[in-house]
Design a protein around this motif. Sequence first.
Motif, PDB file in Angstrom:
ATOM      1  N   ARG A 194       0.815  -1.212   0.000  1.00  0.00           N
ATOM      2  CA  ARG A 194       0.000   0.000   0.000  1.00  0.00           C
ATOM      3  C   ARG A 194       0.848   1.261   0.000  1.00  0.00           C
ATOM      4  NH1 ARG A 194      -5.476  -0.635   1.504  1.00  0.00           N
ATOM      5  NH2 ARG A 194      -5.925  -2.694   2.355  1.00  0.00           N
ATOM      6  N   LEU A 198       2.651   0.097   9.663  1.00  0.00           N
ATOM      7  CA  LEU A 198       3.816   0.157   8.785  1.00  0.00           C
ATOM      8  C   LEU A 198       4.110   1.600   8.363  1.00  0.00           C
ATOM      9  CD1 LEU A 198       5.931  -1.034   6.833  1.00  0.00           C
ATOM     10  CD2 LEU A 198       4.090  -1.379   5.193  1.00  0.00           C
ATOM     11  N   TYR A 233      -4.228  -9.967  -3.953  1.00  0.00           N
ATOM     12  CA  TYR A 233      -4.327  -9.415  -2.592  1.00  0.00           C
ATOM     13  C   TYR A 233      -5.222 -10.277  -1.697  1.00  0.00           C
ATOM     14  CZ  TYR A 233      -5.827  -6.359   1.196  1.00  0.00           C
ATOM     15  OH  TYR A 233      -6.145  -5.860   2.444  1.00  0.00           O
ATOM     16  N   ASN A 266      -3.701 -12.986   1.139  1.00  0.00           N
ATOM     17  CA  ASN A 266      -4.468 -13.048   2.388  1.00  0.00           C
ATOM     18  C   ASN A 266      -5.290 -14.312   2.594  1.00  0.00           C
ATOM     19  OD1 ASN A 266      -3.517 -10.683   3.579  1.00  0.00           O
ATOM     20  ND2 ASN A 266      -4.711  -9.483   2.114  1.00  0.00           N
ATOM     21  N   TRP A 309      -1.099 -15.553   4.262  1.00  0.00           N
ATOM     22  CA  TRP A 309      -1.459 -15.091   5.622  1.00  0.00           C
ATOM     23  C   TRP A 309      -1.812 -16.260   6.542  1.00  0.00           C
ATOM     24  CZ3 TRP A 309      -1.014 -10.444   8.084  1.00  0.00           C
ATOM     25  CH2 TRP A 309      -1.666 -10.322   9.304  1.00  0.00           C
ATOM     26  N   ASP A 335       7.247  -6.704   3.247  1.00  0.00           N
ATOM     27  CA  ASP A 335       6.212  -7.670   3.623  1.00  0.00           C
ATOM     28  C   ASP A 335       5.777  -8.718   2.601  1.00  0.00           C
ATOM     29  OD1 ASP A 335       5.000  -8.647   5.806  1.00  0.00           O
ATOM     30  OD2 ASP A 335       3.545  -7.057   6.052  1.00  0.00           O
ATOM     31  N   TYR A 336       4.931  -9.599   3.114  1.00  0.00           N
ATOM     32  CA  TYR A 336       4.612 -10.883   2.497  1.00  0.00           C
ATOM     33  C   TYR A 336       3.884 -10.792   1.172  1.00  0.00           C
ATOM     34  CZ  TYR A 336      -0.105  -9.989   4.277  1.00  0.00           C
ATOM     35  OH  TYR A 336      -1.342  -9.425   4.514  1.00  0.00           O
ATOM     36  N   GLN A 337       3.296  -9.629   0.866  1.00  0.00           N
ATOM     37  CA  GLN A 337       2.626  -9.503  -0.436  1.00  0.00           C
ATOM     38  C   GLN A 337       3.654  -9.427  -1.558  1.00  0.00           C
ATOM     39  OE1 GLN A 337       2.397  -7.156   1.994  1.00  0.00           O
ATOM     40  NE2 GLN A 337       0.266  -6.978   2.700  1.00  0.00           N
ATOM     41  N   ILE A 373       5.287 -10.202   9.261  1.00  0.00           N
ATOM     42  CA  ILE A 373       4.445 -11.240   9.873  1.00  0.00           C
ATOM     43  C   ILE A 373       5.347 -12.432  10.253  1.00  0.00           C
ATOM     44  CG2 ILE A 373       2.488 -10.407   8.501  1.00  0.00           C
ATOM     45  CD1 ILE A 373       2.659 -12.990   6.826  1.00  0.00           C
ATOM     46  N   ARG A 430      -7.252  -5.494  14.535  1.00  0.00           N
ATOM     47  CA  ARG A 430      -7.949  -5.647  13.263  1.00  0.00           C
ATOM     48  C   ARG A 430      -8.833  -6.870  13.429  1.00  0.00           C
ATOM     49  NH1 ARG A 430      -5.880  -7.677   9.355  1.00  0.00           N
ATOM     50  NH2 ARG A 430      -3.880  -8.187  10.279  1.00  0.00           N
ATOM     51  N   ARG A 490     -10.056  -6.688   5.374  1.00  0.00           N
ATOM     52  CA  ARG A 490     -10.160  -7.751   4.360  1.00  0.00           C
ATOM     53  C   ARG A 490     -11.574  -8.328   4.288  1.00  0.00           C
ATOM     54  NH1 ARG A 490      -4.475 -10.100   6.763  1.00  0.00           N
ATOM     55  NH2 ARG A 490      -3.377  -8.145   6.449  1.00  0.00           N
TER      56      ARG A 490
HETATM   57  O1  F6P Z   1       0.664  -6.877   9.710  1.00  0.00           O
HETATM   58  C1  F6P Z   1       0.672  -7.105   8.365  1.00  0.00           C
HETATM   59  C2  F6P Z   1      -0.133  -6.072   7.581  1.00  0.00           C
HETATM   60  O2  F6P Z   1      -0.082  -6.333   6.224  1.00  0.00           O
HETATM   61  C3  F6P Z   1       0.355  -4.671   7.819  1.00  0.00           C
HETATM   62  O3  F6P Z   1       1.441  -4.362   7.022  1.00  0.00           O
HETATM   63  C4  F6P Z   1      -0.877  -3.873   7.560  1.00  0.00           C
HETATM   64  O4  F6P Z   1      -0.855  -2.654   8.222  1.00  0.00           O
HETATM   65  C5  F6P Z   1      -1.984  -4.758   8.070  1.00  0.00           C
HETATM   66  O5  F6P Z   1      -1.508  -6.079   7.970  1.00  0.00           O
HETATM   67  C6  F6P Z   1      -3.313  -4.514   7.360  1.00  0.00           C
HETATM   68  O6  F6P Z   1      -3.402  -5.257   6.213  1.00  0.00           O
HETATM   69  P1  F6P Z   1      -4.097  -4.831   4.852  1.00  0.00           P
HETATM   70  O7  F6P Z   1      -3.119  -3.985   4.086  1.00  0.00           O
HETATM   71  O8  F6P Z   1      -4.380  -6.129   4.202  1.00  0.00           O
HETATM   72  O9  F6P Z   1      -5.330  -4.059   5.186  1.00  0.00           O
END
Ligand code: F6P
Length: 469
Positions: free
Chosen positions: A12, A30, A80, A85, A89, A134-136, A159, A272, A310
């Motif tokens: 993002r 982040l 995504y 995810n 994830w 990150d993982y994406q 993560i 979250r 999500r």
């Molecule tokens: O903790 C991992 C993470 O991808 C963060 O980088 C991000 O702030 C949070 O989860 C929210 O995720 P998303 O970008 O999928 O809304």
Amino acid sequence: MSGASFVVVANRLPVDRDADGGWRRSPGGLVSALAPVMRKAEGAWVGWPGQPDLELDPFEIDGTDLIPVTLSAEDVELYYEGFSNDTIWPLYHDVIAAPSYRRLWWDAYVRVNRRFTEAAAEAAGEGATVWVQDYQLQLVPAMLRELRPDLVIGYFHHIPFPAYGLYSQLPWRRQVLEGLLGADVIGFQRKADASNFAQAVRRLFRYETKASGIRVPDTDGGTRLALAKAFPISIDVAGYEETAASDDVRARAKEIREGLGSPKKVLLGVDRLDYTKGILHRLRAFEELLAEGRLSVEEVTLVQVASPSRERVDTYMQLRDEIELTVGRIDGDHDTVGHTAIRYLHQAFPREEMAALYLAADVMLVTALRDGMNLVAKEYVASRLDNRGVLVLSEFAGAHDELGSAVTVNPHDIEGVKDAIMRAVEMKPGEQGRRMRALRKKVRDHDVEDWSQDFLSALAVARDRAQAK
Ligand code: F6P
């Protein structure tokens, strides 16, 4: 070649849309983690603007060039929501939910990673430092190295990285490791994550690993050293302290308690809405304490913030239903006209409101089943300038490695969670103070600037080593 000397690549962009269609800096973990570094370096940030099919020209915010990567509705669904995810994830969070392995999602992941790589390669000047997040974007480091061997490449994994027994389920386990090993420095939250990664590399490639170094074959036929090491992320401690010290926030904290009917103790959960956070385990423990009469709604209220996340992924939709059913049942069974058991908020709040909630809370419940770090735990501690309040912290959150003075729980052990809640509710001010002072010292001694400096110093060493070769 002109271009930025420092480039961040993240899923993002660090901005959200305003009501009037403009952009403002977004409040995510982040983003606040990297904002100070970006301001200093006047760098570029490559990322997705957060809406499907949005085509935007590069623009600037707070001295950072933002370079938007467009994702189509299909990219969002497959790359995504799908591979990132609903495959990575859940797999990387110890399979708390079942990962789906779909070839179509993988193809989209490769395609979109390539698009981010191309945008980063175009933004970066000769010899620039590029920091992938990150993982994406696990394939970006190797793709970028291939396109631009002059760059110094870092990758930070926010993560957990799972044990090999789980990681090995991934049909594309070799490709993902190859992608990550394109970086000069691969950062993880915990030592255990770095060692799980090194083990996967040994098992799948038989590369030599020594201390934190991994010998990776280089394009010239020789080898190069990649560093895989823990760099625990932190928060903008001074920013939280300043917010928590403001008269408005303190007044708001008082107002929150009064609005809840002035209970003796306020418990707080802030997450979250994600199955990794252990929200249902926490609710179950609280419900049993009420049912057994160990707590009463006249004296104790739980505020649960579950920010929307999500929302188009099935597992998240199901979890929301389950949480809301549970909260409804608990409130229905235990509320009185004047007092509520759980005040549930499916909303996201600005930092000021979060700080007020932290100040209003006698007990902060962080009961994640698995969590890379959990910045909420650190935010709560940083906000408690009064050295009061109790942090109940899961041993499965990365923050647990540093915050040993919290009350530790195994969130799967419901009796243990209940006892920890009672201990926290009944804790005398003296013990609260001793623990909170120790926690605050930990958080203050290692804030987000220390984190980014540590990581970037390790990258600078990698750059010097590459130049000396
Ligand atoms: O903790 C991992 C993470 O991808 C963060 O980088 C991000 O702030 C949070 O989860 C929210 O995720 P998303 O970008 O999928 O809304």
